[in-house]
Design a protein around this motif. Sequence first.
Motif, short mmCIF file in Angstrom:
data_model
loop_
_atom_site.label_atom_id
_atom_site.label_comp_id
_atom_site.label_asym_id
_atom_site.label_seq_id
_atom_site.Cartn_x
_atom_site.Cartn_y
_atom_site.Cartn_z
N MET A 210 5.45 -2.51 50.95
CA MET A 210 4.69 -3.80 51.56
C MET A 210 5.40 -3.83 53.00
N ALA A 211 6.67 -3.90 53.04
CA ALA A 211 7.29 -4.15 54.37
C ALA A 211 6.84 -3.19 55.38
N LYS A 212 6.72 -1.95 54.93
CA LYS A 212 6.60 -1.03 55.95
C LYS A 212 5.12 -0.97 56.42
N ALA A 213 4.19 -1.43 55.31
CA ALA A 213 2.64 -1.74 55.82
C ALA A 213 2.69 -2.95 56.67
N GLU A 214 3.04 -3.84 56.61
CA GLU A 214 3.27 -4.99 57.48
C GLU A 214 3.82 -4.76 58.79
N GLN A 215 4.63 -3.79 58.96
CA GLN A 215 5.27 -3.48 60.25
C GLN A 215 4.31 -2.30 60.90
N GLY A 216 3.44 -1.76 60.26
CA GLY A 216 2.77 -0.45 60.68
C GLY A 216 3.59 0.81 60.71
N ARG A 217 4.60 0.81 59.81
CA ARG A 217 5.12 2.12 59.59
C ARG A 217 5.00 2.93 58.53
N LEU A 218 3.69 2.34 57.53
CA LEU A 218 3.85 3.20 56.25
C LEU A 218 2.52 3.87 56.72
N GLU A 219 2.57 5.11 56.84
CA GLU A 219 1.69 6.12 56.95
C GLU A 219 1.37 7.11 55.95
N PRO A 220 0.16 7.43 55.39
CA PRO A 220 -0.18 8.36 54.41
C PRO A 220 0.28 9.78 55.04
N ARG A 221 0.45 10.65 54.01
CA ARG A 221 0.82 12.00 54.20
C ARG A 221 -0.12 12.73 53.26
N LEU A 222 -1.30 13.30 53.95
CA LEU A 222 -2.32 13.88 53.28
C LEU A 222 -2.04 15.48 52.89
N GLY A 223 -2.60 15.59 51.70
CA GLY A 223 -2.23 16.91 51.17
C GLY A 223 -3.09 17.02 50.03
N LEU A 224 -2.95 18.32 49.24
CA LEU A 224 -3.60 18.74 48.26
C LEU A 224 -3.29 18.02 47.21
N THR A 225 -4.44 17.11 46.19
CA THR A 225 -3.98 16.44 44.95
C THR A 225 -4.76 17.34 43.96
N ASP A 226 -4.15 17.62 42.76
CA ASP A 226 -4.59 18.16 41.80
C ASP A 226 -5.30 17.10 40.98
N THR A 227 -6.42 16.57 41.00
CA THR A 227 -6.99 15.38 40.39
C THR A 227 -6.73 15.33 38.64
N HIS A 228 -7.09 16.37 38.18
CA HIS A 228 -6.70 16.32 36.76
C HIS A 228 -5.37 16.17 36.43
N SER A 229 -4.46 16.88 37.14
CA SER A 229 -3.12 16.79 36.64
C SER A 229 -2.38 15.57 37.23
N MET A 230 -2.97 14.88 38.14
CA MET A 230 -2.33 13.69 38.53
C MET A 230 -2.96 12.39 37.53
N LEU A 231 -4.12 12.65 36.98
CA LEU A 231 -4.45 11.76 35.88
C LEU A 231 -4.05 11.96 34.68
N GLY A 232 -3.61 13.16 34.44
CA GLY A 232 -3.03 13.42 33.07
C GLY A 232 -1.46 12.91 33.09
N GLN A 233 -0.60 12.96 34.37
CA GLN A 233 0.59 12.42 34.39
C GLN A 233 0.70 10.77 34.12
N LEU A 234 -0.52 10.06 34.85
CA LEU A 234 -0.73 8.79 34.81
C LEU A 234 -0.93 8.40 33.43
N THR A 235 -1.91 9.07 32.79
CA THR A 235 -2.29 8.73 31.47
C THR A 235 -1.03 8.84 30.30
N ALA A 236 -0.17 10.02 30.47
CA ALA A 236 0.90 10.09 29.85
C ALA A 236 2.08 8.77 29.88
#
Length: 563
Positions: free
Chosen positions: A285-311
């Motif tokens: 939140m602090a970084k976002a307000e200062q404009g220093r938080l930037e996304p790092r785009l990459g390939l995301t395995d949707t089903h793997s991410m959702l599986g870890q989140l569900t677990a």
Amino acid sequence: MADELMRLQLADEEGVFAVRQAGRHVAAALHCPHHDQVRVATALSELGRELYSSYGRVTVAFQLDRNPEGNPGLVIELVFDARPDVVIPGEGVTAAARLMDLVEEDGAGGLSLVRTRKNLPTGTRITDGELDELRLRLRQMHPVSALEELRTQNTELIESLEESQHRREELQELNAELEKTNQGVMALYAELSEELEKTNQGVVALYAELDEKTDQLREAVETKNRFWAAISHELRTPINGIVGLARLLLDPQNGSLDEEQKQQVSLVVDTGVALLGMVDELLDMAKAEQGRLEPRLGLTDTHSMLGQLTALLVPIAKSKSLTLTVDAADAPSVLVTDEVMLTRVLRNLLGNALKFTDAGEVRLTVRPAPDHVVFVVSDTGRGIAPADHERVFEEFYQVPGVSAAGTGLGLPYARRLVTLLGGDLSLESALGAGTTVTVRLPTDQPLADLGLRHVLVVHGEDASRRALRGLVEGGAGRVSEAPDAATALNLAASDAPDLVLLGSGEDLTALPPDAMVVAVTEGTVSGQPPPRADATLSRDHIDPVMLAETVRQVRERRTQGDR
């Protein structure tokens, strides 16, 4: 074409009165208002007197101009023998020009002519029968004596004077009212000027106060950010220590614990991990307000991410006897996004839903849509009143009357992250009807701007080919896969590729020379690139943005080499 009504000869002084009388009667018969009747009579009197005095006999012809394309009019022509040795003063013509709608002179053919016209009221129509009746009445008209005409003229003059007096009185009243109005306007203007001056002074003071408050707010924000950052760093070390020690206690090698002890120590671990997550959110939140938080785009395995989140969240759901459902059957297999940010967004939204739902279900639905992907988190909880729909996105705000623990940072943090990812987050809720939060993220493909027609993916493993395909899918007109060199060369022979992603050591030196080849290796890039490769990237660090930039650089090198 004009219709003649009557004709008179002006041969003596009394004829002037007769012409004046005839003009008034003709104007009245043609429905002219009284003031126009007086104007016609007066104009004929002035013209007749002047022309008779100068030239003697004058012929006066009254005509009706029934113009079908415009307003009809009374036309009066005065014809006389002009003499070159006589010059009329012209006062009568000037007076007539002020009284009639048209006055013109014509001296063609040795005779002189003065033609006047008075337009009849709009809409006046004279039929042939009415015209014949009018001619008959005019022929029966008897001339009056000079004394009688003088009496009529005096009557008209008196009426005109009375009307003039009446208008003068009205004008005086209007002037008096206007003077009062002007005085009121000036007083109002002075009052408004004074109020405006006071308002301007107030506005200047308000701007000064706003500037001061802005500076104070800026200082407060900077202080808050420094506080968050300092506290976050100070908290991270002891919390990590607590989590580490608790995990050591759970390790069987360090001694056995009974079930109750294990449960208590596990609770300590879970609480410590949750606190670490909150610390990370504070830093973000602090970084976002200062404009220093930037996304790092990459390939995301949707089903793997959702599986870890569900677990991670299923134990929380079970502890409250809730059903946690993830519907991702139609979800894209690979997303180009910041996996860490997206995971934190969904974890916050699902965690909130589980926290504020006492019975029923929490559901996450993922579905594709044109140019974006939609994540919908819905619950059967207590819901949020309409007045709080926007307030829940304010930092540290908590809905009144809700006893569940929390900091009030979850939703504001989630919305900030979604905005950084180029998407939007919306909320729908009603008391007693649950809450639905919708996240829309773009599915833009960085390679789309490069205009690639055909991309060929070559790798011996199915999972690796799918991962590489996810890098370019949507950014090229066609994506084909080959498990080996022979298949790849056959595909290239039938449809030459613009780009080849080479994921293993196949020999593709026989590829068409125009095809760009990017080798994707396991681990760190080192040594010589494979044969025919224009560039080499590490599969551990590759992302669509990096691949697009690499392809762009290869193109530029080739273009400069051709020169």
